[in-house]
Write a protein that holds these residues in place. Structure first.
Motif, PDB file in Angstrom:
ATOM      1  N   TYR A  15      -2.804  18.737  -1.029  1.00  0.00           N
ATOM      2  CA  TYR A  15      -3.473  17.855  -2.062  1.00  0.00           C
ATOM      3  C   TYR A  15      -3.795  18.943  -3.339  1.00  0.00           C
ATOM      4  O   TYR A  15      -3.623  19.961  -3.024  1.00  0.00           O
ATOM      5  CB  TYR A  15      -4.909  17.545  -1.400  1.00  0.00           C
ATOM      6  N   SER A  18       1.360  16.944  -6.950  1.00  0.00           N
ATOM      7  CA  SER A  18       2.085  16.059  -6.410  1.00  0.00           C
ATOM      8  C   SER A  18       3.519  17.078  -5.563  1.00  0.00           C
ATOM      9  O   SER A  18       4.126  16.125  -5.063  1.00  0.00           O
ATOM     10  CB  SER A  18       2.704  15.300  -7.395  1.00  0.00           C
ATOM     11  N   ARG A  21       4.029  16.121  -1.682  1.00  0.00           N
ATOM     12  CA  ARG A  21       4.489  14.511  -1.709  1.00  0.00           C
ATOM     13  C   ARG A  21       5.962  14.511  -2.242  1.00  0.00           C
ATOM     14  O   ARG A  21       6.818  13.910  -1.811  1.00  0.00           O
ATOM     15  CB  ARG A  21       3.474  13.454  -2.586  1.00  0.00           C
ATOM     16  N   ASP A  22       6.423  15.283  -3.328  1.00  0.00           N
ATOM     17  CA  ASP A  22       7.694  15.285  -3.945  1.00  0.00           C
ATOM     18  C   ASP A  22       8.468  16.053  -2.707  1.00  0.00           C
ATOM     19  O   ASP A  22       9.632  15.429  -2.861  1.00  0.00           O
ATOM     20  CB  ASP A  22       7.522  16.094  -5.131  1.00  0.00           C
ATOM     21  N   ASP A  25       9.332  13.257  -0.392  1.00  0.00           N
ATOM     22  CA  ASP A  25       9.995  12.129  -1.064  1.00  0.00           C
ATOM     23  C   ASP A  25      11.605  12.699  -1.002  1.00  0.00           C
ATOM     24  O   ASP A  25      12.533  11.889  -1.091  1.00  0.00           O
ATOM     25  CB  ASP A  25       9.677  11.789  -2.499  1.00  0.00           C
ATOM     26  N   GLN A  48      -0.497  21.238   5.241  1.00  0.00           N
ATOM     27  CA  GLN A  48       0.098  19.946   5.372  1.00  0.00           C
ATOM     28  C   GLN A  48       0.296  19.462   6.505  1.00  0.00           C
ATOM     29  O   GLN A  48       0.171  18.242   7.040  1.00  0.00           O
ATOM     30  CB  GLN A  48       1.442  19.898   4.597  1.00  0.00           C
ATOM     31  N   GLN A  60      -6.677  10.468  -2.028  1.00  0.00           N
ATOM     32  CA  GLN A  60      -5.328  11.005  -1.839  1.00  0.00           C
ATOM     33  C   GLN A  60      -4.983  10.236  -0.454  1.00  0.00           C
ATOM     34  O   GLN A  60      -5.407   9.956   0.304  1.00  0.00           O
ATOM     35  CB  GLN A  60      -5.232  12.528  -1.541  1.00  0.00           C
ATOM     36  N   LYS A  61      -3.497  10.030  -0.363  1.00  0.00           N
ATOM     37  CA  LYS A  61      -2.846   9.415   0.888  1.00  0.00           C
ATOM     38  C   LYS A  61      -2.713  10.526   1.746  1.00  0.00           C
ATOM     39  O   LYS A  61      -2.399  11.651   1.637  1.00  0.00           O
ATOM     40  CB  LYS A  61      -1.664   8.558   0.767  1.00  0.00           C
ATOM     41  N   LEU A  63      -0.714  12.716   4.274  1.00  0.00           N
ATOM     42  CA  LEU A  63       0.491  13.038   4.457  1.00  0.00           C
ATOM     43  C   LEU A  63       1.119  13.073   5.709  1.00  0.00           C
ATOM     44  O   LEU A  63       2.212  13.036   6.040  1.00  0.00           O
ATOM     45  CB  LEU A  63       0.844  14.498   3.756  1.00  0.00           C
ATOM     46  N   ILE A  66       3.220  10.059   6.630  1.00  0.00           N
ATOM     47  CA  ILE A  66       4.607  10.150   6.192  1.00  0.00           C
ATOM     48  C   ILE A  66       5.617  11.033   7.117  1.00  0.00           C
ATOM     49  O   ILE A  66       6.707  10.971   7.354  1.00  0.00           O
ATOM     50  CB  ILE A  66       4.600  10.691   4.491  1.00  0.00           C
ATOM     51  N   GLN A  67       4.879  12.360   7.457  1.00  0.00           N
ATOM     52  CA  GLN A  67       5.527  13.309   8.064  1.00  0.00           C
ATOM     53  C   GLN A  67       5.806  12.798   9.550  1.00  0.00           C
ATOM     54  O   GLN A  67       6.904  13.024  10.101  1.00  0.00           O
ATOM     55  CB  GLN A  67       4.565  14.396   8.310  1.00  0.00           C
TER      56      GLN A  67
END
Length: 120
Positions: A15, A18, A21-22, A25, A48, A60-61, A63, A66-67
């Motif tokens: 955090y 970005s 997160r980038d 993505d 992370q 923040q979301k 991570l 997503i992982q």
């Protein structure tokens, strides 16, 4: 790897910017094109992977959600730099996902065996 493959070097804390997160993505986007993707968590990026993150307080979301979906995109190879873990006093049992721990020589091998290397 015989086909074009991608190694994504993830270096940023989860955090504060970005970049984390980038990197995720980019990994998901590359997998859509069926390129084999390996993620290598280095430096502060090892944070992370920690279990139990609650970043809602800073807007923040998480991570980890997503992982957790990475295997659905055929991203199964997650590596972590041994030195980064040791420098931060972390162990693999503190991580939310199974990882392959790699030393400096293995990091060099990872870079050599992949066609493309992206750094975040």
């Amino acid at each position: 790897m015989s086909v074009d493959s991608i190694l994504i070097l993830v270096r940023s804390a989860p955090y504060g910017s970005s970049a984390a997160r980038d990197a995720l993505d980019a990994a998901l986007t590359c997998s859509v094109f069926e390129a084999p993707v390996t993620l290598l968590f280095m430096d502060d990026a090892v944070y992370q992977l920690l279990k139990g993150q609650s970043p809602a307080g800073i807007g923040q979301k998480n991570l980890n959600a997503i992982q957790q979906s990475l295997p659905l995109y055929d991203i199964d190879r997650l590596c972590v730099a041994q030195s980064a873990m040791a420098q931060r006093g972390l162990s693999e049992d503190q991580l939310a996902l199974p990882v392959e721990s790699v030393d400096a020589a293995q990091i060099a091998e990872l870079m050599a065996e992949h066609t493309h290397v992206l750094s975040f």
